[in-house]
Structures are given as structure tokens and as C-alpha cells.
Design an enzyme around this catalytic site. Structure first.
Site, mmCIF file in Angstrom:
data_model
loop_
_atom_site.group_PDB
_atom_site.id
_atom_site.type_symbol
_atom_site.label_atom_id
_atom_site.label_comp_id
_atom_site.label_asym_id
_atom_site.label_seq_id
_atom_site.Cartn_x
_atom_site.Cartn_y
_atom_site.Cartn_z
ATOM 1 N N ASP A 227 -14.483 -27.400 32.832
ATOM 2 C CA ASP A 227 -14.062 -28.132 31.649
ATOM 3 C C ASP A 227 -13.064 -27.231 30.926
ATOM 4 O OD1 ASP A 227 -13.677 -29.866 29.573
ATOM 5 O OD2 ASP A 227 -15.793 -30.215 29.183
HETATM 6 C C1 BGC Z 1 -13.520 -32.353 27.497
HETATM 7 C C2 BGC Z 1 -13.281 -32.985 28.853
HETATM 8 C C3 BGC Z 1 -11.819 -33.295 29.021
HETATM 9 C C4 BGC Z 1 -11.014 -32.013 28.835
HETATM 10 C C5 BGC Z 1 -9.523 -32.219 28.971
HETATM 11 C C6 BGC Z 1 -12.594 -31.184 27.233
HETATM 12 O O1 BGC Z 1 -12.696 -30.767 25.911
HETATM 13 O O2 BGC Z 1 -14.850 -31.935 27.390
HETATM 14 O O3 BGC Z 1 -14.046 -34.140 28.994
HETATM 15 O O4 BGC Z 1 -11.597 -33.858 30.278
HETATM 16 O O5 BGC Z 1 -11.273 -31.510 27.534
HETATM 17 O O6 BGC Z 1 -9.035 -32.932 27.885
#
Ligand code: BGC
Length: 755
Positions: A227
């Protein structure tokens, strides 16, 4: 792409560089070897693709916002999810994306989790099935998905540091199960690890999770990415199986990887594995790219409307207040009628190319009076708006109030701390109910709310966060063009404190204990006999359905014993409709603690008035199994189960008993200290027990009356089940049986099972 050759030619530095992003959304290229950079974007319910060359990672192109997972889940419809996935896949092809980030299949442990709107359900079977369908849809268009957030990211509070303390059985049965299904059934190109820790270990460096379970047990062959910002120790991450760090680490971590290899702390072969998976993803993109794919936003907008109309849940419809009668004078009241809340804040937020409000869509049906009734951010004079709205309600025959949660109440990044709606809206509903008897409330919320008005209004319609076409879909249902068929994918408790995680949410400091174990959602309310506001699986229709003729039959498919359940469903009302038929398995005789029932099948059936159709379910041994920690595997105990078929978790219409012998291979290690209860869980053990009872005459006249009571074998079973086998000869002499005989019986039993 000749990946073997490329890996041979890459320098150590180049290899390390491939293991993290170039910027927020791209992987790194290696121009010397013609390795291109590919782009990924959020997801899950539409595209949040960054505007090219924009320095702001949140500036995204116009796209279609489909219903969020909270709403989609109420469709219980794999085909609809696939259709949405295909549409998103087309958009990705047009926009030249390799992977669209999602779906998220974390379990709704608490209604408070700010990100629940992005997740499907409190039930792992439902969440897994829908995530798999979403993935199948997108990937059928040659675009990858990223199943997220793996795992136990069930709250936003301290999401980057909190440790979810969860026992192995709960982890497997509840929190990992949806990921397992989606990985095995739909093979996502990538999986995204979560921010949090699980039992103390960051997901991003959790080898057990990312390699032992995900790859070795489930057979995952794709890439694991972090993530955004979830990496704690990059070198440990490589060792654990975290292939790609996102976004960029500004080369800091690339250097640490190189250093670790040079100092012998990290084997280059391990780094090569990660590099190979990054290259495989790039290769997949290049092989499947079809940049000429057309993207018709209007067609997708229509699709979003159709999908949402099948997600809406009719929670209450007293006096048949719905569908609305166009001959009546109708009022739409509430700001959400004009500016609906249809998506949530954070990384899934889409720059919607157009939004249809109910106020706009209602023109397709009739004219209504409108009053906003409240302001969303409290900037207007709510008192004045309230008075106007009450006057409007007085003038009309029926009032539809559009209410729910404003953006500020729930979002990625933080959790709620209560389940209430804004006071201004509650007051509006109260005041309107005083002047009008025909009131319907249409809700826009990402997660359950308390409903102090539940007894006061005639109709309640739950739309969750229904995507940019929500207004049209709501009108289709309100006016009966679409007969509502959605069912709740989570329980609505009467009050927050009824929820099983209540005592342990969001935890203390950096620890959250999942003390409720497997008793999440309806598994808990059922067992505790707590009546919810609305149960899991519940939803009304403008017609009625009758269930009959539940038939069970066994067959063998690919070496597994499969149980087929067949049931007839009839539309007994006067309009066509769709019914979501649910199948639950109940094991009330287990020697471990099990929920009252668990969802193991669902099918949606469309019926004209008076029409009947057969609905079929197939259950394999896993549908009966629990996760046995001692055996580190899934175990369906031998014995009696009940198959329950119904219209919701609280409305079971038909039941049948079935004996199940799982056919699983056990490694039996029974000893003289095993209890009879343990032994009785396998068919061979039951045989041994009967033999013993007969040989020792435990059911007969010579037995000790004090021990044996009425002397029946059933009573012997109940009395002996908690005794270790050796105890049979410890209390008294049993003629014809010695400890040595018992040991022989146990040895034979173990041989039979293991043999
Ligand atoms: C989120 C993800 C997301 C990623 C990219 C993170 O903060 O938890 O779900 O895909 O950011 O935006």
C-alpha cells in the site's frame, strides 16, 4: 519479453531500482534494456487516473463513478460485478493502465470503520465471491487488479502502525477467507499488502502472510505491491515476498537493497524473484494493451444506473407507501435529493464526469415539489430550511426525505466514533412526520446508522453510496420501474454497543484485540440472540416469494464429495421481481464452538408473477469446515449438519439435515488421553466407539447404573464424550477390556485413518 535473459543482464542497482515506484503511479523503466515503465491507478469503483504531467497526485481525469462496494455488495450478484469490472477494464485499456487498484475485500468488523464504504461485507463468503467477480470482470479485458488491503486492515485509526491481534482460526475463517477465495478463483495480477501489523508483524514484511500463505498455500503467482507508504523495512520486505514498493522511495530504499546484498544480508536470488514478478507484470501489460479501446462514458453512466438500481435495499414499506403513485402530489425533501452523496473520501474518490441527482431524474416520471430541509455543512440557516420543508410536506400527499451521512462523517483516513446521523436531519424527519403520514426516507451512507425514526416513517430505502447515477436508480425504484431486490450485506445493529467489536474498537495505543474471534456480524447477533435493527441478508420487494421443496443429494466431483441443494422459489405477488436466495450451513453438534449458521451460497433468481424456478447450490467439503489450529488445516467434522435456505439470515424458510463425511485426509494422532468426543468426530472413531460400547456392555444391564442411567448408547455417548479413553478402565474393571486392549484399538484407529 525474455525475462530470464533480462535478469541476467540487469545490474544489482537496476534490479533494486525495479522494486519501487518511479513516482506516485509508475514503475521504473530501464531504458538500456527496453524495460518500459507502466502505470497503475485507483480503483476500485472507477478510475482515478492522474492527469498526465500533473504534479498533484490527486488531480485525476474525468471518469465514471460506479456504485461503491458497500452498495454493490447488496446486489449479491456476481454477474453485475463482472459487468462493472469489464467496463472499468475498458476504461483502463483506453487510458493505458496496467493495473487498477482494487477491489478491497476487508471484512467490516465494526460499522465505525471509515473505509467500510469501500468494502463489501461482514461475511467472508460474500466478500470473497464478489471480489472474485470484480477481478474476473476487469481482468477479462486484459487489465490487472490489485486485491487489497492484505490483511486485517479493518479500521483507519492508526492504520499505519496498529497491530491487529487475531487468533489463527479467526484469521483464517473471517479475515483471510475472502482473499483466499478471490486469489484462488480469480487470480488477480497483483495483491496489495496493508499498512497495519498483524500479531506484531507489518504486513509489508510478513513472510507468513505474503509467501507461506499467499503463494505456497493458495498458489498465488502474481506480484505483491505495498500500500502507498506501507513499507517499514524494505530489506525485510524483499525477504518476506513484497515485490514492489509503492510509491517511489526516492531511491533511498533501492540503496538499502543494494547494500544488503553486498553485505550478504540479503540473497540476490531473493531480489531476483521480486524483479521477475515486476517484469512479468510489465510483460503482461505489453501483451494485453489495446490502447484503441473505445470508452463510452454515457454508456457506462447508464450501466452505473442499472447496477445501482439492483443494489438498492428496501428496508421498510408499510402500507405499501412505495412504489410512488405519479397521480399524487409528491415532495422531495433534503439536500441529498439535489446533491446526492454517492461516493466516499480518500484514494477511491473519482472525478465524476457527471452526476445525476434524484431531483433531476424524477422529471422522467413526474413533477415534484422540492425543499432542501437542511444544509450539508451547516453553513445555511437550518431553522429556515426546516420551516420551508415542513410547509412543503404539509401541501403534499407523500414525502420522500433524502438523508444520510455527509462526507465529513466517514472517509478513508479516520473512523467514526458513533453511528448517528446529523441532528439537523433527524429533526427534519421528526418534524415532517408530524405533518404528513406518508413519509419515505432514502438513505445515503457508507455504513450502518442508528435510525431513531424507524417506527415513525412508512418507507426506508437504503442506497449506501451508489455512484454517480444514483439519482436515476433511486427514482427507478421509487416509482416501481425497478422492483427493489438488494439485500443487506451487513447487519444494522439497533445501537453501536450491540456490535461485537464494541469493547475492542479501535483498540488501545497500537494494539487492537480481535477478542470477539469468529463472532463477527450476524455470527455474533445470532449466537447472542440480539435482535438487530435489520439483519444480514434482509431486503424487501414489491412482490412476495414462496420457498418450497428443498432437496439434497450427494455426488462426487473431481474426487470431492459435493452436496447439491435444490429449492423451488415462486413469485406469489403481482409484479415481476428478483429474489436473492441464501443458503446457510449450521453445525450445532461440533466439538468446537461454531456460529449458529454461516452463509455458504447465494443465487439471484428473476421471476414473473406466478412463475416458479428451481435454484441450485453446490457445496464442497470446505462449506462445512472450520479451521482447525491443531491440524493447521480445514476440517469438516463427521456428523450431522443442517442446510438452511431463506430470504435473509433471520428469515429461514426451509431446513434439511445432512450427514457429512468430509473425505479429507487427516493425520490422526489419537492417544489414550484423547476424549471420546474427539474420537467421535471421525467416522472410523464412531465405529470404534460402537465396538467398545458393545464389548464393554456399556449400554447393557451389567453396566454401572450410577454411571449409565437409562443405559442407552446415546446417553453413554453424552456421558463419555468428555472423558479420555483411558478413563474407561481407570474407574473400575471393565470385563474383557484392559488398558492394553484400548491402546490396540487406538493404534488400529490411527492406522485406519492415516492408512
Ligand atoms: C490506500 C490504497 C490506495 C493507495 C493509492 C492508499 O492510501 O490505502 O487503497 O490504493 O493509497 O492511492
Amino acid at each position: 519479453m525474455n525475462i530470464d535473459r533480462i535478469i541476467e543482464e540487469l545490474t544489482l542497482e537496476e534490479k533494486a531500482s525495479l522494486c519501487s515506484g518511479l513516482d506516485f503511479w509508475h514503475t521504473k523503466p530501464v531504458e538500456r534494456l527496453d524495460i518500459t515503465s507502466v502505470m497503475v491507478s485507483d480503483g476500485p469503483h472507477g478510475l482515478r487516473k492522474n492527469v498526465e504531467d500533473s504534479q498533484n497526485p490527486n488531480e485525476s481525469i474525468k471518469a465514471v463513478c460506479f456504485p461503491t462496494a458497500s452498495s454493490l455488495a447488496c446486489s449479491f450478484d456476481r454477474t453485475l460485478l463482472e459487468a462493472m469490472g469489464k467496463a472499468i477494464g475498458e476504461e483502463c485499456q483506453h487510458e493505458q493502465l496496467a493495473v487498477v487498484l482494487g477491489p478491497g475485500c476487508n471484512i467490516k468488523r465494526s460499522p465505525l470503520c471509515g473505509r467500510n464504504f469501500e468494502y463489501f461485507s461482514e461475511d467472508p463468503y460474500l466478500a470473497g465471491q464478489l471480489a472474485a467477480a470484480h477481478i474476473r470482470g476487469v481482468q477479462s479485458r486484459g487489465v490487472g487488479t490489485s486485491l487489497k488491503h492484505f490483511a486485517c486492515n479493518n479500521q483507519e485509526h492508526r492504520r499505519m502502525s496498529v497491530s491487529a491481534e487475531v487468533d489463527e482460526r479467526t484469521l483464517r475463517e473471517i479475515y483471510l477467507a475472502p482473499f483466499e477465495t478471490a486469489v484462488k478463483e480469480a487470480k488477480p495480477w497483483t495483491v496489495m499488502c496493508s499498512y497495519n501489523r498483524i500479531n506484531g508483524v507489518y504486513s509489508s514484511e510478513n513472510k507468513r502472510l505474503l509467501t507461506d500463505i499467499l503463494r505456497d498455500e493458495w498458489g498465488f503467482k502474481g506480484l505483491v505491491m505495498s500500500d502507498w507508504g506501507a513499507v517499514n523495512d524494505r530489506v525485510e520486505g524483499i525477504k518476506a515476498g513484497l515485490d514492489l514498493e509503492m510509491p517511489t522511495s526516492y531511491e533511498k530504499n533501492d540503496k538499502l537493497i543494494v547494500q544488503a546484498v553486498e553485505e550478504g544480508r540479503l540473497e540476490e536470488a531473493q531480489l531476483d524473484k521480486c524483479v521477475r514478478r515486476v517484469l512479468e507484470m510489465v510483460d503482461r501489460y505489453l501483451e494485453n494493451a489495446e490502447p484503441d479501446t473505445a470508452w463510452d462514458m454515457d454508456r457506462h453512466h447508464q450501466l452505473a444506473r442499472k447496477i445501482q438500481s439492483e443494489c438498492i435495499v428496501l428496508l421498510k414499506n408499510d402500507n405499501n407507501v412505495l412504489p410512488l403513485d405519479v397521480k399524487q402530489k409528491i415532495a422531495f425533501i433534503g439536500k441529498f435529493a439535489e446533491t446526492p452523496r454517492y461516493q466516499g473520501g480518500g484514494s477511491s474518490h473519482i472525478n465524476s464526469y457527471k452526476v445525476t441527482s434524484a431531483l433531476e431524474a424524477v422529471g422522467e416520471y413526474t413533477e415534484v415539489e422540492y425543499a432542501s430541509g437542511y444544509s450539508i455543512s451547516g453553513e445555511d440557516d437550518d431553522e429556515k430550511l426546516l420551516l420551508e420543508a415542513v410547509k412543503c410536506a404539509e401541501r403534499c400527499d407523500t414525502v420522500v426525505i433524502f438523508a444520510g451521512l455527509p462526507d465529513s462523517f466517514e472517509s478513508e483516513g479516520y473512523d467514526r466514533n458513533h453511528m448517528q446521523m446529523p441532528q439537523s436531519q433527524l429533526r427534519l424527519i421528526d418534524e415532517i412526520c408530524k405533518v404528513n403520514k406518508n413519509v419515505v426516507v432514502v438513505l445515503h451512507n457508507g455504513s450502518p446508522i442508528e435510525m431513531p425514526f424507524v417506527e415513525k416513517v412508512d418507507g426506508i430505502v437504503e442506497t449506501y453510496l451508489g455512484g454517480q447515477a444514483v439519482g436515476g436508480a433511486v427514482c427507478d425504484v421509487l416509482f416501481g420501474k425497478v422492483n427493489p431486490c438488494g439485500k443487506l450485506a451487513e447487519t444494522f445493529p439497533k445501537k453501536l454497543s450491540d456490535n461485537p467489536s464494541y469493547l475492542n474498537f479501535p483498540g488501545e495505543g497500537d494494539t487492537v484485540k480481535y477478542n470477539e474471534g469468529i463472532f463477527v456480524g450476524y455470527r455474533y447477533y445470532d449466537y447472542k440472540e440480539i435482535e438487530p435493527l435489520f439483519p444480514f441478508g434482509y431486503g424487501l420487494s414489491y412482490t412476495t416469494f414462496e420457498y418450497s421443496n428443498l432437496k439434497l443429494s450427494h455426488s462426487e466431483i473431481d474426487g470431492d464429495d459435493v452436496l447439491t441443494a435444490e429449492v423451488t422459489v415462486k413469485n406469489t405477488g403481482s409484479v415481476a421481481g428478483k429474489e436473492i436466495v441464501q443458503l446457510y450451513v449450521s453445525d450445532r453438534h461440533s466439538h468446537v464452538i461454531r456460529p449458529v449458521k454461516e452463509l455458504k451460497g447465494f443465487e439471484k433468481v428473476e421471476l414473473k408473477p406466478g412463475e416458479s424456478k428451481k435454484v441450485m447450490f453446490r457445496l464442497d467439503s470446505r462449506a462445512f469446515a472450520y479451521y482447525c489450529e491443531e491440524m493447521s488445516g480445514w476440517r469438516a467434522e463427521y456428523g450431522e449438519y443442517e442446510i438452511l435456505v431463506g430470504a435473509s439470515s433471520a428469515d429461514i424458510r426451509l431446513k434439511e439435515k445432512v450427514y457429512v463425511s468430509s473425505g479429507e485426509k487427516l493425520t490422526a494422532k489419537f492417544t489414550l488421553n484423547s476424549t471420546f468426543g474427539d474420537i467421535l468426530t471421525v467416522p472410523e472413531g464412531r465405529k470404534m466407539f460402537h465396538e467398545l460400547v458393545a464389548r464393554a456392555n456399556l449400554g447393557g444391564d451389567d453396566s454401572d447404573p450410577a454411571l449409565m442411567g437409562d443405559g442407552s448408547e446415546q446417553m453413554a455417548e453424552s456421558m463419555l464424550k468428555d472423558l479420555p479413553v483411558r478413563a474407561i478402565v481407570s474407574f473400575s474393571e471393565v470385563p474383557g477390556i484392559t488398558r492394553f486392549d484400548l491402546q490396540n484399538m487406538i493404534d488400529k484407529l490411527n492406522d485406519e485413518i492415516n492408512g
